[in-house]
Design a protein around this motif. Structure first.
Motif, PDB file in Angstrom:
ATOM      1  N   GLN A  92       5.473   3.552  17.899  1.00 16.78           N
ATOM      2  CA  GLN A  92       5.100   2.689  19.036  1.00 16.78           C
ATOM      3  C   GLN A  92       4.879   1.244  18.606  1.00 16.78           C
ATOM      4  OE1 GLN A  92       1.694   4.857  20.430  1.00 16.78           O
ATOM      5  NE2 GLN A  92       3.025   6.616  20.823  1.00 16.78           N
ATOM      6  N   THR A  93       4.261   1.062  17.435  1.00 14.24           N
ATOM      7  CA  THR A  93       3.931  -0.298  17.004  1.00 14.24           C
ATOM      8  C   THR A  93       5.068  -0.914  16.176  1.00 14.24           C
ATOM      9  OG1 THR A  93       2.864   0.584  15.027  1.00 14.24           O
ATOM     10  CG2 THR A  93       1.451   0.173  16.933  1.00 14.24           C
ATOM     11  N   THR A  94       6.163  -0.211  16.050  1.00 18.53           N
ATOM     12  CA  THR A  94       7.309  -0.673  15.266  1.00 18.53           C
ATOM     13  C   THR A  94       6.891  -1.061  13.852  1.00 18.53           C
ATOM     14  OG1 THR A  94       8.005  -1.659  17.333  1.00 18.53           O
ATOM     15  CG2 THR A  94       9.461  -1.974  15.484  1.00 18.53           C
ATOM     16  N   THR A  95       6.152  -0.155  13.236  1.00 22.34           N
ATOM     17  CA  THR A  95       5.771  -0.344  11.837  1.00 22.34           C
ATOM     18  C   THR A  95       6.761   0.433  10.974  1.00 22.34           C
ATOM     19  OG1 THR A  95       3.460  -0.514  12.485  1.00 22.34           O
ATOM     20  CG2 THR A  95       3.899   0.006  10.174  1.00 22.34           C
ATOM     21  N   ASN A  96       7.284  -0.213   9.950  1.00 22.03           N
ATOM     22  CA  ASN A  96       8.230   0.462   9.057  1.00 22.03           C
ATOM     23  C   ASN A  96       7.482   1.268   8.000  1.00 22.03           C
ATOM     24  OD1 ASN A  96      10.390  -0.783  10.400  1.00 22.03           O
ATOM     25  ND2 ASN A  96      10.209  -2.606   9.106  1.00 22.03           N
ATOM     26  N   ILE A  97       8.150   2.263   7.458  1.00 22.50           N
ATOM     27  CA  ILE A  97       7.578   3.033   6.350  1.00 22.50           C
ATOM     28  C   ILE A  97       8.573   2.974   5.195  1.00 22.50           C
ATOM     29  CG2 ILE A  97       6.733   5.283   5.572  1.00 22.50           C
ATOM     30  CD1 ILE A  97       6.362   6.051   8.508  1.00 22.50           C
ATOM     31  N   VAL A  98       8.064   2.635   4.016  1.00 18.90           N
ATOM     32  CA  VAL A  98       8.939   2.616   2.839  1.00 18.90           C
ATOM     33  C   VAL A  98       8.381   3.587   1.809  1.00 18.90           C
ATOM     34  CG1 VAL A  98       9.967   1.203   1.021  1.00 18.90           C
ATOM     35  CG2 VAL A  98       9.491   0.184   3.262  1.00 18.90           C
ATOM     36  N   GLY A 188      12.453  -1.733  16.571  1.00 21.22           N
ATOM     37  CA  GLY A 188      12.538  -0.292  16.312  1.00 21.22           C
ATOM     38  C   GLY A 188      12.146  -0.003  14.880  1.00 21.22           C
ATOM     39  N   ALA A 189      11.350   1.048  14.705  1.00 26.17           N
ATOM     40  CA  ALA A 189      10.830   1.368  13.373  1.00 26.17           C
ATOM     41  C   ALA A 189      11.918   1.895  12.440  1.00 26.17           C
ATOM     42  CB  ALA A 189       9.711   2.403  13.487  1.00 26.17           C
ATOM     43  N   ILE A 190      11.723   1.611  11.149  1.00 26.75           N
ATOM     44  CA  ILE A 190      12.634   2.098  10.103  1.00 26.75           C
ATOM     45  C   ILE A 190      11.802   2.880   9.082  1.00 26.75           C
ATOM     46  CG2 ILE A 190      14.138   1.403   8.179  1.00 26.75           C
ATOM     47  CD1 ILE A 190      14.821  -1.135   9.711  1.00 26.75           C
ATOM     48  N   ILE A 191      12.308   4.027   8.669  1.00 26.15           N
ATOM     49  CA  ILE A 191      11.767   4.672   7.473  1.00 26.15           C
ATOM     50  C   ILE A 191      12.833   4.500   6.407  1.00 26.15           C
ATOM     51  CG2 ILE A 191      11.053   6.819   6.355  1.00 26.15           C
ATOM     52  CD1 ILE A 191      10.173   7.916   8.998  1.00 26.15           C
ATOM     53  N   LEU A 192      12.431   3.975   5.265  1.00 27.18           N
ATOM     54  CA  LEU A 192      13.418   3.709   4.214  1.00 27.18           C
ATOM     55  C   LEU A 192      12.933   4.346   2.915  1.00 27.18           C
ATOM     56  CD1 LEU A 192      15.142   0.317   3.758  1.00 27.18           C
ATOM     57  CD2 LEU A 192      13.985   1.314   1.809  1.00 27.18           C
ATOM     58  N   THR A 193      13.833   4.964   2.182  1.00 25.19           N
ATOM     59  CA  THR A 193      13.443   5.503   0.877  1.00 25.19           C
ATOM     60  C   THR A 193      14.242   4.809  -0.212  1.00 25.19           C
ATOM     61  OG1 THR A 193      15.066   7.259   0.401  1.00 25.19           O
ATOM     62  CG2 THR A 193      13.345   7.781   2.008  1.00 25.19           C
ATOM     63  N   SER A 194      13.576   4.587  -1.339  1.00 25.91           N
ATOM     64  CA  SER A 194      14.261   3.899  -2.434  1.00 25.91           C
ATOM     65  C   SER A 194      13.690   4.301  -3.782  1.00 25.91           C
ATOM     66  CB  SER A 194      14.130   2.382  -2.253  1.00 25.91           C
ATOM     67  OG  SER A 194      14.834   1.727  -3.284  1.00 25.91           O
ATOM     68  N   ASN A 195      14.570   4.337  -4.766  1.00 21.59           N
ATOM     69  CA  ASN A 195      14.112   4.578  -6.136  1.00 21.59           C
ATOM     70  C   ASN A 195      14.061   3.259  -6.901  1.00 21.59           C
ATOM     71  OD1 ASN A 195      16.767   3.949  -6.452  1.00 21.59           O
ATOM     72  ND2 ASN A 195      17.367   5.821  -7.514  1.00 21.59           N
ATOM     73  N   THR A 196      14.266   2.169  -6.175  1.00 26.48           N
ATOM     74  CA  THR A 196      14.358   0.859  -6.803  1.00 26.48           C
ATOM     75  C   THR A 196      13.203  -0.027  -6.353  1.00 26.48           C
ATOM     76  OG1 THR A 196      16.751   1.092  -6.642  1.00 26.48           O
ATOM     77  CG2 THR A 196      15.924  -1.093  -7.161  1.00 26.48           C
ATOM     78  N   SER A 197      12.449  -0.574  -7.305  1.00 28.24           N
ATOM     79  CA  SER A 197      11.312  -1.410  -6.936  1.00 28.24           C
ATOM     80  C   SER A 197      11.816  -2.689  -6.259  1.00 28.24           C
ATOM     81  CB  SER A 197      10.487  -1.760  -8.169  1.00 28.24           C
ATOM     82  OG  SER A 197      11.223  -2.658  -8.964  1.00 28.24           O
ATOM     83  N   PHE A 198      10.971  -3.271  -5.421  1.00 30.06           N
ATOM     84  CA  PHE A 198      11.392  -4.433  -4.639  1.00 30.06           C
ATOM     85  C   PHE A 198      11.911  -5.576  -5.526  1.00 30.06           C
ATOM     86  CE2 PHE A 198       8.093  -2.715  -1.533  1.00 30.06           C
ATOM     87  CZ  PHE A 198       9.052  -2.073  -0.767  1.00 30.06           C
TER      88      PHE A 198
END
Ligand code: ADP
Ligand code: MG
Length: 247
Positions: A92-98, A188-198
């Protein structure tokens, strides 16, 4: 009467009509009750079809739940935060999750579990890997405008982008990802997964400036969960290979 129903597109009602009429002969409902029952049959069938369509459209590769996630195995996963995310306020709040972390620590599992929750709550969801997303956006680049190619990734309320960082992106792919994150920003919210640091995203995208602009938007409203710990895959393998205990 079935023909009229079919002509009106009330196909489920048409199919159920003989049974409904037979039942009505026996129970003698009021006209209003009968009409209500009949239309309810069509409505329920449509809801079920829409639900099935939404589930198919989400493209979840497997069904995972939080119930099958062993939090004690992976203590760096903040269980309270995950359970709170499962309440879906982030959509609802369009918060992304990484989710960040090495292979096998449960990034995809947790993403899938949250995506399933969102589906069950009635949100539209799309699960994709970065590779498929980048290729998907590139397809038809010569003939159709960017807005058209990217629409499928903009429409869902929740977009999961799995496996960011396994390969370097081409210039086109990097800019497509940037445009997408920009277009979804606060929409729109995004869930993103990564093995790479920012810190390594500049290299990943082949462009430091683009990477920092992308991260700026992605992380403005975001929950970042860094997972450090052993691979669950290795644990499963070790258990298989361990000789049965003599008991
Ligand atoms: P990642 O995406 O981080 O590489 P996955 O989420 O694909 O890891 O996890 C690998 C496998 O291990 C999957 O089958 C997943 O369901 C399982 N798994 C990972 N962590 C856990 C956990 N803490 N409890 C139960 N199963 C887990
Ligand atoms: Mg994964």
């Amino acid at each position: 009467m079935s023909e009229v129903c079919n002509a009106l597109g009330l196909t489920s009602l048409a199919a159920a009509l003989p049974g409904l009429l037979e039942q009505a002969r026996q129970t003698q409902p009021t006209y209003a009750t009968f009409l209500d029952q009949a239309l309810q049959v069509e409505l329920d069938a449509r809801k079920q079809r829409a639900e099935a369509r939404r589930r198919r459209a989400a493209h979840l590769p497997t069904l995972k739940t939080l119930d099958t996630f062993d939090f004690s195995f992976q203590p760096s996963v903040p269980e309270r935060v995950i359970r709170e995310l499962a309440e879906l306020t982030f959509v609802q709040t369009t918060t992304n999750i990484v989710f960040l972390g090495p292979p096998g620590v449960g990034k995809t599992h947790l993403s899938l579990a949250l995506a399933l929750k969102a589906l069950e709550a009635g949100y539209s969801v799309l699960f994709t890997t970065l590779k498929d997303l980048a290729e998907g956006i590139e397809v038809g680049a010569a003939t159709s405008p960017f807005q058209q190619r990217v629409r499928r990734y903009l429409a869902p309320r929740l977009l999961v982008i799995d496996e960011v960082g396994y390969r370097r992106l081409t210039t086109e792919q990097a800019s497509a990802l940037f445009e997408l994150v920009t277009a979804r920003y606060e929409k729109g919210a995004i869930i993103l997964t990564s093995n790479t640091s920012f810190a390594e995203w500049g290299t990943l995208l082949g462009n430091e400036v683009l990477a920092s602009a992308l991260l700026d938007r992605l992380l403005h409203h975001a929950e970042v969960i860094s997972i450090q710990g052993p691979s669950y895959r290795m644990k499963e393998r070790a258990e298989k290979e361990r000789p049965p205990s003599a008991a």
